[in-house]
Every structure is written in C-alpha cells, then in structure tokens.
Design an enzyme around this catalytic site. Structure first.
Site, PDB file in Angstrom:
ATOM      1  N   LYS A  68      -5.939  68.217 -17.886  1.00 26.56           N
ATOM      2  CA  LYS A  68      -6.664  69.019 -16.904  1.00 26.56           C
ATOM      3  C   LYS A  68      -7.486  70.105 -17.614  1.00 26.56           C
ATOM      4  O   LYS A  68      -8.580  70.445 -17.180  1.00 26.56           O
ATOM      5  CB  LYS A  68      -5.685  69.690 -15.938  1.00 26.56           C
ATOM      6  CG  LYS A  68      -5.021  68.743 -14.941  1.00 26.56           C
ATOM      7  CD  LYS A  68      -4.212  69.554 -13.921  1.00 26.56           C
ATOM      8  CE  LYS A  68      -3.007  68.829 -13.382  1.00 26.56           C
ATOM      9  NZ  LYS A  68      -3.247  67.971 -12.238  1.00 26.56           N
TER      10      LYS A  68
ATOM     11  N   ARG B  61      -8.374  56.366 -11.133  1.00 25.06           N
ATOM     12  CA  ARG B  61      -7.714  55.162 -10.597  1.00 25.06           C
ATOM     13  C   ARG B  61      -8.035  55.069  -9.116  1.00 25.06           C
ATOM     14  O   ARG B  61      -8.650  55.961  -8.550  1.00 25.06           O
ATOM     15  CB  ARG B  61      -6.196  55.290 -10.773  1.00 25.06           C
ATOM     16  CG  ARG B  61      -5.703  56.561 -10.111  1.00 25.06           C
ATOM     17  CD  ARG B  61      -4.205  56.739 -10.188  1.00 25.06           C
ATOM     18  NE  ARG B  61      -3.826  58.123  -9.972  1.00 25.06           N
ATOM     19  CZ  ARG B  61      -3.616  58.678  -8.792  1.00 25.06           C
ATOM     20  NH1 ARG B  61      -3.751  57.985  -7.685  1.00 25.06           N
ATOM     21  NH2 ARG B  61      -3.284  59.949  -8.703  1.00 25.06           N
TER      22      ARG B  61
ATOM     23  N   HIS C 220       3.192  70.163  -2.738  1.00 27.43           N
ATOM     24  CA  HIS C 220       1.920  69.827  -3.388  1.00 27.43           C
ATOM     25  C   HIS C 220       1.668  68.321  -3.415  1.00 27.43           C
ATOM     26  O   HIS C 220       0.927  67.824  -4.248  1.00 27.43           O
ATOM     27  CB  HIS C 220       1.841  70.392  -4.812  1.00 27.43           C
ATOM     28  CG  HIS C 220       1.941  71.883  -4.863  1.00 27.43           C
ATOM     29  ND1 HIS C 220       1.025  72.712  -4.273  1.00 27.43           N
ATOM     30  CD2 HIS C 220       2.877  72.697  -5.429  1.00 27.43           C
ATOM     31  CE1 HIS C 220       1.374  73.965  -4.464  1.00 27.43           C
ATOM     32  NE2 HIS C 220       2.499  73.984  -5.158  1.00 27.43           N
TER      33      HIS C 220
ATOM     34  N   GLU D 171      -4.906  79.228 -13.199  1.00 27.63           N
ATOM     35  CA  GLU D 171      -5.985  79.310 -12.213  1.00 27.63           C
ATOM     36  C   GLU D 171      -5.692  80.443 -11.257  1.00 27.63           C
ATOM     37  O   GLU D 171      -4.529  80.761 -10.996  1.00 27.63           O
ATOM     38  CB  GLU D 171      -6.074  78.001 -11.400  1.00 27.63           C
ATOM     39  CG  GLU D 171      -6.718  76.869 -12.165  1.00 27.63           C
ATOM     40  CD  GLU D 171      -6.755  75.564 -11.375  1.00 27.63           C
ATOM     41  OE1 GLU D 171      -6.364  75.548 -10.190  1.00 27.63           O
ATOM     42  OE2 GLU D 171      -7.174  74.552 -11.962  1.00 27.63           O
TER      43      GLU D 171
END
Ligand code: ADP
Ligand code: ADP
Ligand code: MG
Length: 669
Positions: free
Chosen positions: A116, A291, A235, A200
């Site tokens: 990420k 994907r 999540h 973040e």
C-alpha cells in the site's frame, strides 16, 4: 480464446468462473482439497484434480501442485478467483515459467500495488489524490510519532502489506501512538510477514467508493463505473451497490478517470478495482485490488456485461470488447453477503451442515444473452447438505438484485432476504434484513460507521411472530405424528385423538432462541384446534400447503403461510420474514433415553479438540466441563448434561472432529 482453463479456487467464485466457461464453450478444470471432494465447484467443472489436505496452506495455496494440475490436464490458463493466490506474485511468475497464462494482471502490476505504501508513492507521481498521511520508507518509531502528531489525531495505522480488513489501528491520542504502533507491527509481521506500516489521517464518516477498471494488452483502458461498499463490519464489506448513490456526474467521471490513470501508471492489464475513500465530493486513493472483486456482480447487473468473459478475452490477447463511450449504467444493483456467522456474538464465524437451504427464486447467473438482466441472482458455492467448515471463508451465498431505481432494488432485496431459509449454522440473514430496512440505508445516507452508529437499533430485540410460528410448528407436528406413519411414536395416539372430538392434548415446546418452555393446548373440535399460549387462547385451523414443508394457519381473521423444516424434534419455522425454532419436548422419548442412562456427547460443529478435561472413570457433576473444541476463532466447552461417570473418551487433543461426532461416553445416574 482458450480451449481449457483451470480454476485455482473454490466456493462461489469457482462456480461463477465455471458458469462463464460453460457459456463460452471453454472447458474448465477444478482443483479441490480433502474437505471439498464433493463440493459444488467440483461438480460445476468438467474435470477436477485433488491437490491436498483440507487446510488452505496444504491445498489451495500450493503453487507447485496447482501448476502440475494445469499441466496434467492441458489447461492453457489459470483463473485465480479472489483470495488465495489471486494477488500472489510468486504464483504469477510460476505460471509464466510453466508457459501457462495467468488470468490477471502482469506480475509487475501485482508487485507495484501489493504494498500500500509503495502504491501510494506511485499514485502520488500519477497525480491521483491521496489521503493525507505518511507512507515513507523510514520506519523509525520517533519519526512515525512526529508524523502522526503533525497530521493531528485521530490517525489510522495500516500494515502496508495488509488486506481483508486486518492490520489496522485507529489512534485517538498522541500518548497512545507508541503502543498502537508496536501492536500494529506485531500483527503485520505475523499475518503478512512484513511489519512495514503507513499512517493516514483517519477520516470522519467517510464513504468507501471504488471503481471497476479494465485494461487490455493493446493500450486500452476503461472504467466500468463505481460501487459503494461503505456498509462494513470490522472493515469488511457486507452490502455493496452500484452505481454509488448521489455522485454528481462530474465527480463520477473524475473518479473513473483517476482510476484509469492509476491502472495506467502500473501498466495494468485485466480486471482491477481502485478503492477510494470519500468525504463529501472529495475522493482519495486507498489501494488497488489487482483481481476480480467479491462484489463484481453489482457492476455486471448495471452494465449487462460478464466481467469473467472480459477477463478471459483480455488474457487471451483480445482487445477490450467495448470502448468507454459505449458503456452505460442501467438501473441500480445491490448485493448482500450471506455469511455463516453470528451477528450478536461479534460476527464470529459459524460452521456446520446446511441441513436446509432455500434461496429465493432467482437465476444462477445469467448474463451475456443480449442485454438480459435477472432481477434476482444468487451466486453460491454450496448446496443443501454441504458443510460450512472452519477451513475456509464462511460465505454461504451472495444475493444480488437489480431494479430500475435504487428503491426498486431495495424492495426486491428485502423480499428476497425474507425468502432465505437456512438451517444449520447461524447466519446474518436477519441482520441483513434489518440493515437494508434501516432508515439511513433506505435513504442512502451511507458511511463506513453506519453499523456501529446504529448498533442499538440494528440489534434491538425483535418482535417475533411467536403465535403464528407456534401454530405452524404444531400443525407440522400434527401433520407428521397424526399421519399414523410412525407407529413407534408415542404420538400414535393422535390418530385416535383426531377421530374423537372433545379430546384435549398438550404439546410441550421449548423456544430455542429464548430457551423458554411453552405449552400449547389443542382441543379437537370438528377440525378446529385451540391454541392456548402466551396469554392468548384462540381457535385456529391449519392446512398443508402445495410444497412438501409448507403449512398454513388461520388464527382469528389472520391467515399465515410458512415453511416448517423438521430436524428430528427441532422444528424450524419460516414465516412473515422471520425464523423461529422450537424443540418438541417429546416426553415419552425423553423418558426412554433417561431409562437407558447413556449421555451422548456430540460435537456441535466440525472443529478441533483443544483440551480434554476428564479421563475415563471420572465422576462428574452436571455441567462439569469435559472437552473444549475450537472452530474458527471460537472456543466451545462441552459440558456434562447430567451428573455421571465418564466411561470412554473418544478423541484426543489436536484431533479434528466432524459435525455431530460422538466425543465421549457418559453413564448418567
Ligand atoms: P473484496 O475487496 O473483493 O470485497 P475483501 O476486501 O472483503 O474482498 O477481502 C479481500 C480479500 O481477502 C478477499 O479476497 C477475501 O477472500 C479475503 N478475505 C476477506 N476476509 C478475510 C478474512 N477474515 N481472513 C482472510 N482473508 C479474508
Ligand atoms: P484492506 O486492504 O484491508 O481492504 P483498505 O485500505 O482498503 O484495507 O481499508 C479498508 C477499510 O478501512 C476501508 O474500506 C474503510 O472503511 C476503512 N479505512 C481505510 N482507510 C481509512 C481512512 N484513512 N480513514 C477512515 N477509514 C479508513
Ligand atoms: Mg480494501
């Protein structure tokens, strides 16, 4: 196009890919583990190859076995589905080396998006908007703390290699940062083998909106519009829809173009999803999933396209079937993920045999026939009689609906959920029904905190149709016992009773959900029974419905029909959109058991024995813990149903046991 492909996956996605293969005349090869020898996906393919033991690490994750299976069967390409090896660079390389086409992006694109943090650096260079944060190489704890402090709290720590909602920590205050960082790094190292983290800004009430992209090997790239997947628990997505409600045309286009730019930045080929987090009209790149996504059907429903067909065509070297200007959205689609899980116990997975499985009348995937869209579609990898095991994802089915408008789709979804009947593991069906009917969801007031914020309403006690369900269960009991078929039954007297008016009988039931006893008194009076329970005393009539387990009752002026699924002495009633279970207290049979004096102790689900607390010969009190089992992440202690003596222990620590297996023998007084 290929002649034959191998599907390196299981469950609904393997069945989904096989359906497109069948439609296109491409032969399909399944792979399966010991636990899946009779699985639906094996039957859905033309051939099947056994690749190992039940655990994924010993089967679906074994690269060399899967490649060998493809070679042995002459498959030209491998579709990885989602999960398992779908985002595994090593697998992509192994396919390349074996001369087999990997139906997915180039290895370099998987690698670029696999981290990420590195992906964010690339996206920054491609001018794709990012959530404010830190994604640098320097992982010095003091530096990370300074970065978080400068950003302002709350912040979100993420494992750079993370996925599936794991490896994330929200940090509310500077003084909590160091401890959260240490724990996040520990989880990242153990789950993903890499402890790199990024930070973040933790956005307040954001939406998760993602864009489906597709690119070919000739430089073509398009976006197939967006999906809102804000409704999440831990999540992880629960409900998804397309298109994302309430986006202005210019925002939708800007997001689509940003997603295409993201794909182009890594020379992407095939199907991919660019996930954004949104507040207001602002959107920020979160990650790219390289994907096919679990929720791809909602995009298929609004575009009328078969995304697996596109994947196969692109992998075979063909250009994209349509250009951006030829793509359009029709109507609205919703998807609900039906899981074997227990919402009231923190959504913990549940396992067991699907003793009864009835899904609404829908189609098992139909696309590609000249714009034909089904209004209800079921994508499922299991059938009645199959078992949800602790080895794999506990998803039972995806329920997908399409309507001209969001309101139409929502009404269909509610109705479809009311028709779902599952007996065996616990499911989230009732929870999903509450979710789709709750006010914020109905009004498309979506954000990732919806479930948490409305927790009290979503979990409030349910006003169950107890009278109606009891009348239906009793009707089914009379139907079964009164039929005179089971002559060994203590209820054979019922045949007699039905002929003699004025005879009154009491049925004893136990409400399994509330664990409370209920008595229902019946008096036969010219075909009319009297239901006396729960402070009501009413006459009702009953009849058999058209299908095997359908019954109807009239109580007062109300007619109710429902389905009753009978599992030994447990009656599962589905009526008025609710599911209730009652155990018939078959007193004579129970008395016979007691006389026999043997306590049977069986596994309530498939799982592993993690502790044996008694030895043969032990004398135990009623309720004494005997054996501890583990299934998924839950522990279950099996206790003594009555005082007695343990005569035999049939399993040891570490043994895997099947659902319903006898674990030990207890001689009761
Ligand atoms: P998608 O983005 O396709 O909807 P998710 O984001 O929910 O899928 O999950 C990402 C991937 O991780 C999926 O391929 C799914 O199979 C897998 N996954 C989801 N939940 C878990 C879990 N609890 N443990 C392991 N893998 C999971
Ligand atoms: P995963 O790889 O596990 O899917 P993601 O980075 O896609 O991880 O994030 C998963 C979910 O976490 C998102 O769908 C969203 O609900 C939440 N989330 C992620 N980043 C943020 C953020 N910066 N602020 C608030 N919520 C976030
Ligand atoms: Mg994600």
């Amino acid at each position: 196009m290929f002649n034959k492909i191998l599907i390196a996956n299981r469950g609904e996605i393997a069945c989904r890919v096989a359906a497109t293969c069948r439609r296109l005349g491409v032969k399909s090869v399944a792979v399966y583990s010991d636990a899946d020898a009779n699985a639906k996906h094996v039957a859905a393919c033309d051939e099947a190859v056994h690749i190992g033991e039940a655990s994924a690490a010993q089967s679906y994750l074994r690269i060399e076995r899967i490649i060998a299976a493809a070679k042995a069967t002459g498959a030209q390409a491998i579709h990885p589905g989602y999960g398992f090896l779908s985002e595994n660079e090593e697998f992509g390389r192994a396919c390349e080396e074996a001369g087999i086409v990997f139906i997915g992006p180039p290895v370099a694109a998987i690698a670029a998006m696999g981290s990420k943090a590195a992906a964010k650096a690339l996206m920054h260079a491609a001018a794709v908007p990012l959530v404010p944060g830190y994604h640098g190489d320097d992982q010095d704890a003091a530096l990370l703390q300074r970065e978080a402090d400068a950003m302002g709290y709350p912040v979100l720590l993420k494992a750079s290699a993370g996925g599936g909602g794991k490896g994330m920590r929200v940090v509310e205050r500077s003084e909590d940062f160091a401890a959260a960082l240490a724990s996040c790094k520990r989880e990242a190292a153990s789950s993903f083998g890499n402890d790199r983290v990024l930070i973040e800004k933790y956005l307040q009430r954001p939406r998760h909106v993602e864009v489906q992209v597709f690119a070919d090997s000739h430089g073509g790239a398009v976006y197939l519009f967006d999906r809102d997947c804000s409704v999440q628990r831990r999540h992880q997505k629960v409900l998804e829809e397309a298109p994302a409600p309430g986006l202005a045309d210019d925002v939708r286009r800007a997001m689509g173009e940003a997603a295409v730019a993201a794909a182009r930045a890594v020379d992407y080929v095939g199907a991919g999803t660019v996930e954004f987090i949104m507040t207001g009209a602002n959107f920020y790149f979160m990650e790219m999933n390289t994907r096919l996504q679990v929720e791809h059907p909602v995009t298929e429903m609004i575009t009328g396209l078969d995304l697996v067909e596109w994947q196969l065509r692109v992998a075979a070297g063909e250009p994209l079937p349509l250009a951006q200007s030829q793509l359009a959205v029709t109507g609205h689609a919703l998807e609900a993920r039906i899981y074997a899980e227990n919402p009231v116990r923190g959504f913990l997975p549940s396992t067991g045999t699907l003793k009864h499985l009835h899904m609404p009348a829908g189609v098992e995937f139909r696309l590609g026939d000249a714009g034909q869209r089904a209004s209800v579609r079921i994508d499922s990898g299991v059938r009645e009689g199959d078992t949800i095991t602790p080895f794999y994802d506990p998803m039972i089915a995806k329920l997908i609906v399409h309507g001209a408008t969001r309101a139409d789709a929502l009404a269909r979804m509610q109705r479809a959920l009311e028709e779902c009947e599952v007996v065996g593991p616990s499911t989230n069906v009732e929870f999903l029904h509450r979710l789709v009917t709750c006010e914020p969801f109905a009004n498309a007031d979506l954000d990732t905190g919806l479930i948490e914020r409305h927790h009290d309403a979503l979990f409030a006690p349910f006003d169950r149709p107890l009278r109606e369900a009891l009348a239906l269960a009793s009707a089914a009991l009379i139907g079964r016992e009164g039929g005179g078929v089971n002559t060994a039954s203590p209820w054979q007297a019922l045949a007699h009773w039905r002929l003699n008016s004025g005879f009154t009988q009491t049925f004893k039931w136990r409400d399994l959900e509330r664990d409370t006893p209920i008595e229902v008194a019946f008096a036969h009076d010219g075909g009319v029974q009297t239901l006396a329970c729960a402070a009501s005393d009413e006459r009702f009539t009953w009849w058999r419905g058209a299908s095997a387990n359908e019954y109807g009752v009239t109580i007062g002026d109300t007619r109710v029909t429902g389905h009753v699924f009978i599992d030994a002495d447990v009656f599962h009633v589905f009526c008025l959109g609710a599911a209730l279970s009652f155990e018939w207290q078959n007193l004579l049979a129970h008395a016979a058991d007691a006389e026999h004096g043997e306590g049977r102790l069986t596994a309530p689900m498939p799982g592993k024995v993690i502790a044996v607390l008694v030895e043969p010969g032990a004398v135990v009190e009623k309720g004494a813990p005997l054996i501890v089992m583990e299934a998924m992440k839950m522990e279950h202690t099996i206790g003594a149903p009555a005082a007695g003596k343990v005569t035999e222990v049939l399993y040891g620590v570490g043994d895997q046991v099947a659902d319903g297996a006898q674990l030990l023998m207890l001689e009761t007084e």
